[in-house]
Write a protein that holds these residues in place. Structure first.
Motif, mmCIF file in Angstrom:
data_model
loop_
_atom_site.group_PDB
_atom_site.id
_atom_site.type_symbol
_atom_site.label_atom_id
_atom_site.label_comp_id
_atom_site.label_asym_id
_atom_site.label_seq_id
_atom_site.Cartn_x
_atom_site.Cartn_y
_atom_site.Cartn_z
ATOM 1 N N VAL A 225 0.845 -1.335 0.078
ATOM 2 C CA VAL A 225 -0.059 0.194 0.031
ATOM 3 C C VAL A 225 0.882 1.307 0.005
ATOM 4 C CG1 VAL A 225 -1.671 1.386 1.413
ATOM 5 C CG2 VAL A 225 -1.816 -1.117 1.146
ATOM 6 N N LYS A 226 1.970 1.143 0.822
ATOM 7 C CA LYS A 226 2.680 2.427 0.753
ATOM 8 C C LYS A 226 3.507 2.916 -0.833
ATOM 9 C CE LYS A 226 7.129 0.143 2.415
ATOM 10 N NZ LYS A 226 7.866 -0.032 3.674
ATOM 11 N N ASP A 227 3.616 1.487 -1.547
ATOM 12 C CA ASP A 227 4.211 1.896 -2.734
ATOM 13 C C ASP A 227 3.087 2.054 -3.637
ATOM 14 O OD1 ASP A 227 6.930 1.162 -2.093
ATOM 15 O OD2 ASP A 227 6.312 -1.189 -2.262
ATOM 16 N N PHE A 228 2.006 1.786 -3.360
ATOM 17 C CA PHE A 228 0.612 2.210 -4.254
ATOM 18 C C PHE A 228 0.491 3.628 -3.935
ATOM 19 C CE2 PHE A 228 -3.720 3.307 -3.606
ATOM 20 C CZ PHE A 228 -4.284 3.332 -4.835
ATOM 21 N N ILE A 229 0.655 4.208 -2.758
ATOM 22 C CA ILE A 229 0.501 5.526 -2.628
ATOM 23 C C ILE A 229 1.471 6.379 -3.331
ATOM 24 C CG2 ILE A 229 0.470 7.435 -0.710
ATOM 25 C CD1 ILE A 229 -0.554 5.032 1.148
ATOM 26 N N ALA A 230 2.819 6.019 -3.184
ATOM 27 C CA ALA A 230 3.894 6.704 -3.847
ATOM 28 C C ALA A 230 3.507 6.660 -5.676
ATOM 29 C CB ALA A 230 5.145 5.937 -3.722
ATOM 30 N N THR A 231 2.928 5.627 -6.075
ATOM 31 C CA THR A 231 2.544 5.850 -7.678
ATOM 32 C C THR A 231 1.401 6.718 -7.697
ATOM 33 O OG1 THR A 231 3.238 3.320 -7.695
ATOM 34 C CG2 THR A 231 1.855 4.276 -9.295
ATOM 35 N N LEU A 232 0.544 6.740 -6.818
ATOM 36 C CA LEU A 232 -0.703 7.338 -6.813
ATOM 37 C C LEU A 232 -0.024 9.153 -6.569
ATOM 38 C CD1 LEU A 232 -3.712 8.124 -6.973
ATOM 39 C CD2 LEU A 232 -3.969 7.629 -4.848
ATOM 40 N N GLU A 233 0.816 9.325 -5.671
ATOM 41 C CA GLU A 233 1.174 10.653 -5.673
ATOM 42 C C GLU A 233 1.970 11.138 -6.930
ATOM 43 O OE1 GLU A 233 2.676 10.940 -1.161
ATOM 44 O OE2 GLU A 233 3.932 9.906 -2.310
ATOM 45 N N ASP A 234 2.740 10.284 -7.577
ATOM 46 C CA ASP A 234 3.215 10.555 -8.992
ATOM 47 C C ASP A 234 2.251 10.906 -10.011
ATOM 48 O OD1 ASP A 234 5.809 10.189 -7.909
ATOM 49 O OD2 ASP A 234 6.175 8.168 -8.729
ATOM 50 N N VAL A 235 1.270 10.018 -10.193
ATOM 51 C CA VAL A 235 0.165 10.213 -11.023
ATOM 52 C C VAL A 235 -0.591 11.624 -10.942
ATOM 53 C CG1 VAL A 235 -1.977 9.127 -11.656
ATOM 54 C CG2 VAL A 235 -0.048 7.971 -11.520
ATOM 55 N N LEU A 236 -0.718 11.835 -9.728
ATOM 56 C CA LEU A 236 -1.490 13.153 -9.219
ATOM 57 C C LEU A 236 -0.645 14.360 -9.079
ATOM 58 C CD1 LEU A 236 -3.716 11.742 -6.414
ATOM 59 C CD2 LEU A 236 -4.606 12.152 -8.918
ATOM 60 N N ASP A 237 0.496 14.147 -9.020
ATOM 61 C CA ASP A 237 1.622 15.325 -8.732
ATOM 62 C C ASP A 237 1.208 16.064 -7.583
ATOM 63 O OD1 ASP A 237 3.873 16.785 -9.401
ATOM 64 O OD2 ASP A 237 3.074 18.167 -10.558
ATOM 65 N N ARG A 238 1.102 15.305 -6.501
ATOM 66 C CA ARG A 238 0.795 15.753 -5.126
ATOM 67 C C ARG A 238 1.255 14.670 -3.957
ATOM 68 N NH1 ARG A 238 -4.229 18.840 -4.930
ATOM 69 N NH2 ARG A 238 -4.191 20.187 -6.604
ATOM 70 N N LYS A 239 1.718 15.358 -3.086
ATOM 71 C CA LYS A 239 2.251 14.521 -1.851
ATOM 72 C C LYS A 239 0.807 14.227 -0.773
ATOM 73 C CE LYS A 239 5.649 13.322 -1.054
ATOM 74 N NZ LYS A 239 6.348 11.974 -1.448
ATOM 75 N N ALA A 240 0.991 12.958 -0.527
ATOM 76 C CA ALA A 240 -0.108 12.489 0.331
ATOM 77 C C ALA A 240 0.352 12.921 1.817
ATOM 78 C CB ALA A 240 -0.272 11.157 0.395
ATOM 79 N N SER A 241 -0.816 13.406 2.741
ATOM 80 C CA SER A 241 -0.606 13.439 4.169
ATOM 81 C C SER A 241 -1.093 12.226 4.870
ATOM 82 C CB SER A 241 -1.415 14.678 4.794
ATOM 83 O OG SER A 241 -1.185 14.679 6.272
ATOM 84 N N ILE A 242 -0.452 11.363 5.713
ATOM 85 C CA ILE A 242 -0.810 10.064 6.160
ATOM 86 C C ILE A 242 -1.513 10.156 7.500
ATOM 87 C CG2 ILE A 242 0.174 7.651 6.313
ATOM 88 C CD1 ILE A 242 0.324 8.483 3.622
ATOM 89 N N ASP A 243 -2.354 9.328 7.862
ATOM 90 C CA ASP A 243 -2.992 9.179 8.898
ATOM 91 C C ASP A 243 -2.685 7.782 9.287
ATOM 92 O OD1 ASP A 243 -4.242 8.929 11.567
ATOM 93 O OD2 ASP A 243 -6.354 9.319 10.459
ATOM 94 N N TRP A 244 -1.707 7.477 10.214
ATOM 95 C CA TRP A 244 -1.186 5.795 10.442
ATOM 96 C C TRP A 244 -2.181 5.346 11.209
ATOM 97 C CZ3 TRP A 244 1.986 4.194 6.778
ATOM 98 C CH2 TRP A 244 2.963 5.179 6.189
ATOM 99 N N GLN A 245 -2.678 4.221 11.032
ATOM 100 C CA GLN A 245 -3.613 3.593 11.735
ATOM 101 C C GLN A 245 -3.314 1.925 12.024
ATOM 102 O OE1 GLN A 245 -7.973 4.246 10.997
ATOM 103 N NE2 GLN A 245 -7.337 6.430 10.779
ATOM 104 N N PRO A 246 -3.732 1.028 12.989
ATOM 105 C CA PRO A 246 -3.418 0.045 13.217
ATOM 106 C C PRO A 246 -4.262 -1.008 12.156
ATOM 107 C CG PRO A 246 -4.846 0.496 14.744
ATOM 108 C CD PRO A 246 -4.565 1.745 13.994
#
Length: 330
Positions: A260-281
């Motif tokens: 999922v963390k790599d998926f988010i990195a790919t999505l950030e590249d596609v959107l050209d935006r950085k994500a703010s993360i709310d880490w949860q268990p």
């Protein structure tokens, strides 16, 4: 002559694409959907307007948990082939509203089976899920693996569907095929899925919830690949063999799990935006990984999903941006 085909859940994500593809192939297609409010109903109506109506596909509003409605639809349309995609989806929602899963996924599926039996349907193709593999640690997941330890009610209902279909296939000789879908994504998708909700939140500058440190792995599978697999399998049912009914189960996944963390990195590249993360268990009902072994699918129909994640997410981004003038999906 092309045979009439019923697609249940035709206003849904996968159902609308499958119905449209079959109509483009020249088949007479009828759809049905209950248009429930699990996610914004307007998106379902928009799919009908964009994908079904231009192709002359009628989508009947009905509840498959109502045996009378199912019987009436089969009597009117006399489908020879059935693609059963109607179901209550979502792992986490099954913890909140289990009754919805019992009604749609068990009672509703039983009604579809009975209608297929009465009308001697030539092939029933039905949606199962990669969730049936539970917390399986042996990867990739093969159709021959044990699937008797579901970790969510949703998964339990999908495993039950496979057992119910097998019994009907055995008793009445009806060809039936179960499809274990792996994390489907793409344009017109479900807002409750991570790629959709993450996109919405990232573009709005909101934090996205990420579970288990982003280490969970998912076999993201693009919608066009799902449709290709569904259509090829629909027209190639399993034949009865000595001692075995005409029933089969296939994985349809991309055979390339991504953290999922790599998926988010790919999505950030596609959107050209950085994500703010709310880490949860890690959440109840979640599984560490999904990973499809697609050898059986490739051997049977000569195809297996292969669309790269970045390409699929870019197509979703373009569709999402094209709808930016519409009211936000909440």
């Amino acid at each position: 002559m092309n045979k009439p085909i019923l697609v249940t859940g035709a206003a849904g994500f996968v159902g609308s694409f499958v119905a449209a593809r079959l109509a483009d192939m020249g088949h007479a297609v009828i759809g049905c959907d209950n248009f429930n409010d699990y996610y914004p109903v307007q998106l379902k109506h928009d799919r009908v307007a964009a994908l079904l109506e231009p192709r002359g596909i009628r989508c009947v509003t009905m509840d498959i948990a109502d045996a009378g409605q199912v019987a009436a639809l089969f009597e009117e349309f006399q489908p020879k082939l059935v693609v059963h995609l109607a179901a209550q989806a979502g792992v986490r929602y099954s913890l909140q509203n289990p009754a919805a899963y019992i009604q749609s996924n068990l009672v509703g599926f039983g009604n579809i089976l009975e209608a297929c039996r009465r009308h001697r349907t030539e092939h029933l193709l039905y949606a199962s899920s990669s969730s049936v593999y539970g917390a399986n640690v042996k990867v990739p997941f093969a159709e021959s693996d044990r699937t008797d330890e579901p970790v969510s009610l949703y998964a339990a209902t999908k495993k039950s569907n496979e057992l119910m279909a097998y019994s009907y296939s055995h008793l009445y000789g009806l060809p039936m095929t179960g499809l274990r879908f792996f994390t489907v994504y793409g344009p017109w998708g479900r807002p409750d899925m991570a790629y959709f909700s993450f996109t919405k939140k990232i573009l709005a500058g909101e934090a996205i919830p990420v579970f288990a440190g982003g280490e969970l792995e998912r076999d993201f599978t693009y919608i066009d690949d799902i449709v290709e697999g569904v259509v090829r399998l629909l027209f190639k049912p399993q034949a009865a063999q000595e001692g075995k009914p005409p029933h089969a189960v296939f994985n349809i996944g991309n055979h390339q799990p991504i953290k999922v963390k790599d998926f988010i990195a790919t999505l950030e590249d596609v959107l050209d935006r950085k994500a703010s993360i709310d880490w949860q268990p890690m959440q109840p009902g979640d599984v560490p990984a999904t990973y499809a072994d697609t050898d059986r699918l490739r051997d049977w129909v000569g195809f297996a999903p292969s669309t790269p994640l970045a390409k699929g997410l870019a197509a979703f981004r373009d569709w999402y941006n094209s709808r930016s003038h519409n009211p936000p999906l909440r």
